[in-house]
Structure formats: structure tokens, C-alpha cells
Design an enzyme around this catalytic site. Structure first.
Site, short mmCIF file in Angstrom:
data_model
loop_
_atom_site.label_atom_id
_atom_site.label_comp_id
_atom_site.label_asym_id
_atom_site.label_seq_id
_atom_site.Cartn_x
_atom_site.Cartn_y
_atom_site.Cartn_z
CG ASP A 178 -2.13 0.85 0.91
OD1 ASP A 178 -2.54 1.34 0.06
OD2 ASP A 178 -3.05 1.11 2.08
CG HIS A 196 0.10 2.14 -9.33
ND1 HIS A 196 -0.13 1.65 -7.90
CD2 HIS A 196 -0.83 2.87 -9.69
CE1 HIS A 196 -1.40 2.33 -7.52
NE2 HIS A 196 -1.87 2.93 -8.58
CG LEU A 200 9.84 -17.24 -2.76
CD1 LEU A 200 9.27 -17.58 -1.46
CD2 LEU A 200 10.81 -16.02 -3.13
#
Ligand code: IPE
Ligand code: IPE
Ligand code: MG
Length: 236
Positions: free
Chosen positions: A12, A29, A130
Site C-alpha cells: 500500500d 505503481h 520459493l
């Protein structure tokens, strides 16, 4: 230091990061996508097994069209770039990393959908180190409803158990998150992993996502290692 096996990231503050610099929100972004790669690399290096990144929520469609379009264009470029980096083997970051896109992908165009699946297939190796989940058009409530609907279709008349739901969530194959990190100082879930994070520890980082570096992640991990997790029991 005890490490979480699975971390959820609520990325965020991209908009505020850009606005604070007098830039359009979409630049925030773009910067956020760059920060993501460094965090993936760090998770892989320190031995995290699973990381889920909240990139676009089912509620984010309500943003101005210009911003939604910018986010979708970034998503397409991100998918193409990942595809290029992984197939050329140029970036170590994605070595032994399995990538999954989680959320209701049925709303996307056939073209975007097939590019996503192609990218996922490219990362399917038997012994990945991962697993990364990138949550797009993701909503925790939507995820639970679709899990329940799938169960009903498969098992008409049988009562539902918690396990029946867990096995049908988008994050299937990952353990429940031990730690949820939200940046930009916010302290809410915003419909993220609401089923899976029933016993997760929460950590709110004051920095905006584009400024969230591996060092900031280490600070969160240090805080996590000092928490006492009791799961309803008494402290041992
Ligand atoms: C998070 O940053 C990215 C998305 C939700 C897509 P925001 O765009 O929410 O940034 P703020 O909260 O407006 O600063
Ligand atoms: C949550 O952030 C969604 C993502 C990070 C993708 P938002 O910025 O959309 O959440 P609210 O609206 O502040 O709760
Ligand atoms: Mg926000």
C-alpha cells in the site's frame, strides 16, 4: 531468529508516494513494481517458503478508469518482463521460484489469461525454493464463496468442513500466512487472505510500498521473531 514460512504483503501507499513527489499516481505503481522484485529476491535468499503479494483487489475496480487502465497496462508489461527474464535465465531472482497468480482470473481477457498461465507454467519446476502468489482481482470473500461453490458442485449434500474450504482456496499448497505486512502505516486487511490469516501476526510498516526495501523487511522480521504465538493456548 524464527522466520515466517509464509508472508502476506499488502503493498500500500504507491499513490501517496507519487503524490508526495508531485508525480502522477501511476508513477507510484511503476515504482512499486520495481520494489517488488527486490523483496522477492530477499525472500528467496533468506529462505521464506511462500510470499503472497496483494497487487489488485476486487474493490480496486472502483478507482478512476485512468488509474485502472494504468494498473492493467502495468500488469501486462510486468507479465511480459517476467516471462522474458525467466525464459532467458537473465535474472537470478526467479531461479527456483514458482509463480502463481491468485484471484478471480475469469474476468480477464483470454489473451491476458493465457499469458498468465504461460508464465506460471514456465516457473513450474519440481523443487522450487520459493512460491510467489501475485494477487490480482483478489478478494478474500470472493475466494471463500468460490471455494464453497466448488465444494457444493463436487460434493452435493455433504456438510462442509474447514479443511474442505482450505483445500479449495487460491493459496492451496502454501501454509497459512504467519505474518501479514502492510505498508503506508495502514492497519486494516482490506479483504486480503481473510480466511488464511486467522492466526497470522500483523505488522504495519510506516513506509510507502515503493520505499519498502529488504532492510525494511528485516525490521518486520525482527519484530515477528519477538512475538509470542499462542494459538489459543497459554504462553509456553
Ligand atoms: C497500493 O497503493 C496499490 C494498489 C492498491 C493497486 P495505493 O494506490 O492504494 O496507494 P495509496 O493508498 O493511494 O497511497
Ligand atoms: C489494498 O489497498 C489493496 C492492495 C494493496 C492491492 P487499498 O489501498 O485498495 O485499500 P483501502 O481502500 O485503503 O482499504
Ligand atoms: Mg491504498
Amino acid at each position: 531468529m524464527s522466520l515466517p514460512l509464509h508472508i502476506g504483503f499488502i503493498m500500500d501507499g504507491n499513490g501517496r508516494w507519487a503524490q508526495g513527489k508531485g508525480l502522477p499516481r501511476k508513477m507510484g505503481h511503476e515504482a512499486g513494481a520495481k520494489a517488488l522484485e527486490k523483496i522477492i529476491d530477499h525472500c528467496r535468499t533468506i529462505g521464506i517458503q511462500c510470499a503472497t503479494f496483494y497487487a489488485f483487489s476486487t474493490e480496486n475496480w472502483s478507482r478512476p478508469k485512468e488509474e485502472v487502465d494504468a494498473l492493467m497496462s502495468l500488469l501486462d508489461r510486468y507479465i511480459a518482463e517476467l516471462h522474458r527474464k525467466i525464459s532467458s535465465g537473465e535474472a537470478d531472482v526467479y531461479k527456483d521460484v514458482q509463480i502463481r497468480f491468485v484471484g478471480d482470473l475469469s474476468v480477464f481477457s483470454e489473451e491476458r489469461y493465457s499469458r498468465i498461465r504461460e508464465l506460471e507454467n514456465l516457473t513450474d519446476k519440481p523443487h522450487s525454493r520459493l512460491r510467489i502468489n501475485i494477487a490480482i482481482n483478489y478478494g478474500g470473500r470472493n475466494e471463500i464463496v468460490s471455494a464453497v461453490n466448488r465444494f457444493i458442485a463436487e460434493n452435493p449434500g455433504r456438510p462442509l468442513t474447514e479443511k474442505d474450504i482450505s483445500l479449495r482456496l487460491y493459496t492451496e499448497g502454501c501454509s497459512d500466512p504467519d505474518l501479514i505486512i502492510r505498508t503506508a502505516g495502514e492497519m486494516r486487511l482490506s479483504n486480503f487472505l481473510i480466511w488464511q490469516s486467522a492466526y497470522a501476526e500483523y505488522y504495519s510498516s510506516p513506509v510507502y510500498w515503493p520505499d519498502f526495501t529488504p532492510k525494511e523487511l528485516d525490521i518486520a522480521l525482527e519484530a515477528f521473531s519477538k512475538r509470542t504465538r499462542k494459538f489459543g493456548n497459554v504462553a509456553k
